[in-house]
Scaffold this motif. Structure first.
Motif, mmCIF file in Angstrom:
data_model
loop_
_atom_site.group_PDB
_atom_site.id
_atom_site.type_symbol
_atom_site.label_atom_id
_atom_site.label_comp_id
_atom_site.label_asym_id
_atom_site.label_seq_id
_atom_site.Cartn_x
_atom_site.Cartn_y
_atom_site.Cartn_z
ATOM 1 N N SER A 41 27.660 -8.349 51.550
ATOM 2 C CA SER A 41 27.100 -8.859 52.730
ATOM 3 C C SER A 41 26.027 -7.578 53.250
ATOM 4 C CB SER A 41 27.948 -8.919 54.067
ATOM 5 O OG SER A 41 27.253 -9.102 55.277
ATOM 6 N N LEU A 42 24.682 -7.942 53.400
ATOM 7 C CA LEU A 42 23.804 -6.869 53.576
ATOM 8 C C LEU A 42 23.564 -6.788 54.817
ATOM 9 C CD1 LEU A 42 21.232 -7.695 50.790
ATOM 10 C CD2 LEU A 42 22.365 -5.730 50.972
ATOM 11 N N SER A 43 23.227 -5.332 55.322
ATOM 12 C CA SER A 43 22.974 -5.218 57.083
ATOM 13 C C SER A 43 21.820 -4.120 56.783
ATOM 14 C CB SER A 43 24.267 -4.307 57.339
ATOM 15 O OG SER A 43 25.375 -5.348 57.436
ATOM 16 N N CYS A 44 20.768 -4.323 58.035
ATOM 17 C CA CYS A 44 19.741 -3.333 57.840
ATOM 18 C C CYS A 44 20.405 -2.454 59.210
ATOM 19 C CB CYS A 44 18.550 -4.022 58.370
ATOM 20 S SG CYS A 44 17.981 -5.246 57.081
ATOM 21 N N VAL A 45 20.413 -1.200 58.753
ATOM 22 C CA VAL A 45 21.176 -0.486 59.754
ATOM 23 C C VAL A 45 20.178 0.644 60.180
ATOM 24 C CG1 VAL A 45 23.392 -0.801 59.093
ATOM 25 C CG2 VAL A 45 22.228 1.087 57.912
ATOM 26 N N TYR A 46 20.455 1.616 61.249
ATOM 27 C CA TYR A 46 19.734 2.924 61.571
ATOM 28 C C TYR A 46 20.713 3.960 61.898
ATOM 29 C CZ TYR A 46 20.012 2.378 66.793
ATOM 30 O OH TYR A 46 20.548 2.135 67.963
ATOM 31 N N TRP A 47 20.201 4.993 61.898
ATOM 32 C CA TRP A 47 21.234 6.149 62.051
ATOM 33 C C TRP A 47 20.981 6.458 63.572
ATOM 34 C CZ3 TRP A 47 25.077 8.483 59.683
ATOM 35 C CH2 TRP A 47 25.468 9.655 60.354
ATOM 36 N N ASN A 48 22.349 6.654 64.078
ATOM 37 C CA ASN A 48 22.427 6.927 65.574
ATOM 38 C C ASN A 48 23.474 8.115 65.678
ATOM 39 O OD1 ASN A 48 22.178 6.881 68.663
ATOM 40 N ND2 ASN A 48 24.033 5.306 68.449
ATOM 41 N N ILE A 49 22.883 9.284 65.762
ATOM 42 C CA ILE A 49 23.543 10.504 65.900
ATOM 43 C C ILE A 49 24.894 11.013 64.647
ATOM 44 C CG2 ILE A 49 24.804 11.956 67.424
ATOM 45 C CD1 ILE A 49 23.496 10.589 70.023
ATOM 46 N N SER A 50 25.887 10.136 64.654
ATOM 47 C CA SER A 50 26.823 10.227 63.947
ATOM 48 C C SER A 50 27.246 9.020 62.964
ATOM 49 C CB SER A 50 28.168 10.643 64.725
ATOM 50 O OG SER A 50 28.453 9.620 65.864
ATOM 51 N N GLU A 51 26.533 7.859 63.161
ATOM 52 C CA GLU A 51 27.012 6.675 62.410
ATOM 53 C C GLU A 51 25.899 5.769 62.131
ATOM 54 O OE1 GLU A 51 29.908 4.149 64.577
ATOM 55 O OE2 GLU A 51 28.672 4.630 66.717
ATOM 56 N N TRP A 52 26.211 4.748 61.213
ATOM 57 C CA TRP A 52 24.930 3.863 61.192
ATOM 58 C C TRP A 52 25.348 2.665 61.757
ATOM 59 C CZ3 TRP A 52 20.739 4.783 58.332
ATOM 60 C CH2 TRP A 52 20.678 5.887 57.397
ATOM 61 N N ILE A 53 24.283 2.127 62.745
ATOM 62 C CA ILE A 53 24.718 0.858 63.443
ATOM 63 C C ILE A 53 23.693 -0.056 63.224
ATOM 64 C CG2 ILE A 53 25.820 1.988 65.155
ATOM 65 C CD1 ILE A 53 23.388 2.079 66.979
ATOM 66 N N VAL A 54 23.739 -1.400 63.636
ATOM 67 C CA VAL A 54 22.757 -2.537 63.446
ATOM 68 C C VAL A 54 21.882 -2.941 64.477
ATOM 69 C CG1 VAL A 54 23.948 -3.404 61.365
ATOM 70 C CG2 VAL A 54 24.529 -4.305 63.790
ATOM 71 N N ASP A 55 22.161 -2.414 65.663
ATOM 72 C CA ASP A 55 21.645 -2.609 66.960
ATOM 73 C C ASP A 55 20.149 -2.618 66.717
ATOM 74 O OD1 ASP A 55 23.975 -2.988 67.962
ATOM 75 O OD2 ASP A 55 23.888 -1.021 69.160
ATOM 76 N N GLY A 56 19.406 -3.947 66.947
ATOM 77 C CA GLY A 56 17.836 -3.966 67.106
ATOM 78 C C GLY A 56 17.184 -4.190 65.506
ATOM 79 N N CYS A 57 18.295 -4.358 64.741
ATOM 80 C CA CYS A 57 17.705 -4.584 63.172
ATOM 81 C C CYS A 57 18.236 -5.897 62.724
ATOM 82 C CB CYS A 57 17.797 -3.508 62.406
ATOM 83 S SG CYS A 57 17.022 -1.970 62.728
ATOM 84 N N THR A 58 17.687 -6.673 61.962
ATOM 85 C CA THR A 58 18.103 -7.861 61.383
ATOM 86 C C THR A 58 17.149 -8.039 60.051
ATOM 87 O OG1 THR A 58 16.081 -8.893 62.301
ATOM 88 C CG2 THR A 58 18.336 -9.200 63.665
#
Length: 537
Positions: free
Chosen positions: A209-226
């Protein structure tokens, strides 16, 4: 105004020990970069400082997560600050780009007199970005700039394991870490989503399963990316904001069944290697009749022994080997050659066996030498070498998958499966022909006890040839959803050496006669190489 620049020059110019900077010196360097205001720096200074900062940010693998995150955040912030110093005023448009071992950078600037409606696509080796820079400029008095960076080793700091999910999955970084910013731009709100095309840097697993992620201070998250689109070689991501991005693939953790299968593979391969060695030892030490041609069997053993041993060692030390992509690619090329040469030798053995059965009324280890051993060796290894050379020449990036084997991208796997399919088809036809001819011959034998025993032996040897000639690899094409077929394929695939030893050594009268003679002489304390003594024994 220029003191930070002078300070940076001092730290990076002629200091030969900078490549071995400690954590404190690195932090001082990053702090000095942070002190840069809105001044414009020469490209040579930016590239030099950036290269030093990225090279000295490498920390030990034993570092804890907090230390990795701290250094990673500092490097990203300092890099973006440095790149922003390349942005300078322009009336129309301007661009700056450079490539280092650690990072690729592209900066594009537009001014109030910029008239084109299209922005050139920002490209690096492993990523590209499409952004509506004209729309952003309209809300910034006609002036803006975009900086696009592709890091080559940032995943060592911002690890994929920092992608926190509820599922217990294995996380793999499938792209380089990229960063996109709008330096020296007041209103950074995007008019349209920005699209990133990320090239896969590792073999794509269709079950993942692929996820486009962005770095948010201390973790990778997917908010706003698809994920907009994905293929075996790249993925297109769409995000509503700019940040530091990556592509992470999640795959299921190995189950107990997979662990048992790995253990079974390990045991079977080791057993197979032992019997390959015993067969080679027997072929080397026994004195064979002049008419016996063991060249194909010997080279099958050599090729498969080296191939299985290399693959086994590679998988045992995969985590170490994967750090050196060139070594991994070389190993996959060598494996490609060894397995292909083994199949070519299987075909040669099938042809020689067919000629033997065709010309004789019964199976015998004695047969006329149809082709010289030297000529057979040229065929056996040259064909495989040509296939590998052509494959490497056409698709050099096809070697070095996640398991140091052939990549499946662009159908490159068929550089191995194609020749194997042809050889297996031919060997199957030859095996069926041999079996039909042998069955016809056996019908003419009298049903005496001694001949019946010989008949059973010959039937077993013929059926064992199914494995020796590589036909047992056929189930490998149908093991996708069947654990039973996978186990059968695994067993037969790894035991070709066992069957070769049984057929050509254990069930061979010549070999047993020499074994008995040697054993008797050794038991008598006599030297078996003395003919008169041998006769006495």
């Amino acid at each position: 105004m220029i003191s930070p620049t002078r300070d940076i020059k001092t730290k990076t110019g002629t200091n030969a020990g900078m490549s071995q900077t400690s954590g404190g010196c690195l932090q001082n360097l990053l702090d000095n970069i942070e002190n840069i205001t809105d001044q414009v720096l020469p490209l040579i200074i930016v590239t030099t400082v950036l290269d030093v900062a990225l090279n000295t940010s490498k920390i030990s693998e034993s570092a804890d997560s907090k230390e990795l995150v701290t250094v990673g955040n500092s490097v990203i912030k300092a890099s973006e600050k440095l790149i922003s110093s390349l942005v300078k005023p322009t009336d129309t448009s301007d661009s700056v780009s450079f490539t280092l071992d650690t990072v690729e950078v592209q900066v594009f600037m537009i001014g109030p007199k910029f008239t084109s409606d299209q922005i050139p696509q920002l490209d690096t080796k492993n990523a590209s970005m499409d952004i509506d820079l004209v729309g952003i400029a309209k809300s910034n008095y006609g002036t803006t700039a975009v900086a696009f960076m592709s890091y080559n080793s940032m995943e060592n700091l911002l690890k994929p394991d920092f992608f926190n999910t509820s599922d217990d999955t294995v996380k793999t970084m499938m792209s380089t870490v990229i960063s996109a910013t709008l330096p020296k731009t007041t209103n950074t709100k995007l008019i349209k989503p920005v699209n990133f095309t990320l090239k896969h840097i590792r073999e794509f697993d269709p079950s993942g399963s692929l996820s486009c992620v962005y770095w948010n201070i201390s973790e990778w998250i997917v908010d706003g990316c698809t994920v907009l689109e994905t293929t075996s070689s790249y993925t297109v991501c769409s995000c509503v904001h700019l940040s530091t991005f990556a592509l992470i693939m999640q795959t299921s953790s190995p189950s107990d069944g997979d662990s048992l299968l790995d253990l079974l593979y390990l045991v079977c391969v080791i057993v197979g290697l032992v019997f390959f060695s015993l067969a080679l030892l027997t072929f080397a030490l026994c004195q064979w009749s002049p008419g016996v041609n063991n060249v194909a069997r010997i080279n099958i053993c050599i090729s498969l022994l080296l191939a299985h041993l290399l693959f086994l060692l590679t998988q045992q030390f995969l985590s170490l080997i994967r750090r050196h992509q060139m070594l991994c690619a070389v190993i996959s090329g060598v494996l490609h050659f060894l397995f292909l040469s083994a199949f070519v030798w299987m075909f040669i053995e099938a042809v020689l066996l067919f000629i033997c059965v065709k010309n004789l009324s019964q199976i015998s280890s004695k047969k006329r030498e149809v082709l010289s051993s030297g000529f057979l060796c040229v065929i056996g290894y040259t064909v495989a070498l040509v296939v590998v050379d052509v494959s490497a020449g056409l698709v050099p990036e096809g070697y070095g998958s996640e398991y140091c084997w052939i990549k499946r991208d662009k159908g490159f796997i068929w550089s191995f499966l194609g020749p194997v399919c042809v050889i297996l088809a031919l060997n199957t036809i030859l095996f069926i022909s041999i079996f039909i001819i042998l069955s016809s011959t056996l019908k003419n034998l009298n049903a005496e006890v001694s001949q019946m025993k010989q008949t059973k032996t010959m039937v077993f040897k013929t059926l064992a040839q199914f494995v020796v000639l590589g036909c047992s690899w056929i189930p490998g094409f149908f093991t996708n959803d069947s654990k039973e077929l996978e186990i059968i394929f695994l067993f037969l695939n790894s035991q070709q050496g066992t069957f070769i030893f049984l057929v050509y050594c254990v069930l061979n009268k010549e070999v047993w006669q020499q074994y008995r003679r040697c054993f008797r002489c050794l038991c008598c304390g006599l030297k078996p190489n003395n003919k008169s003594v041998q006769k006495k024994c």
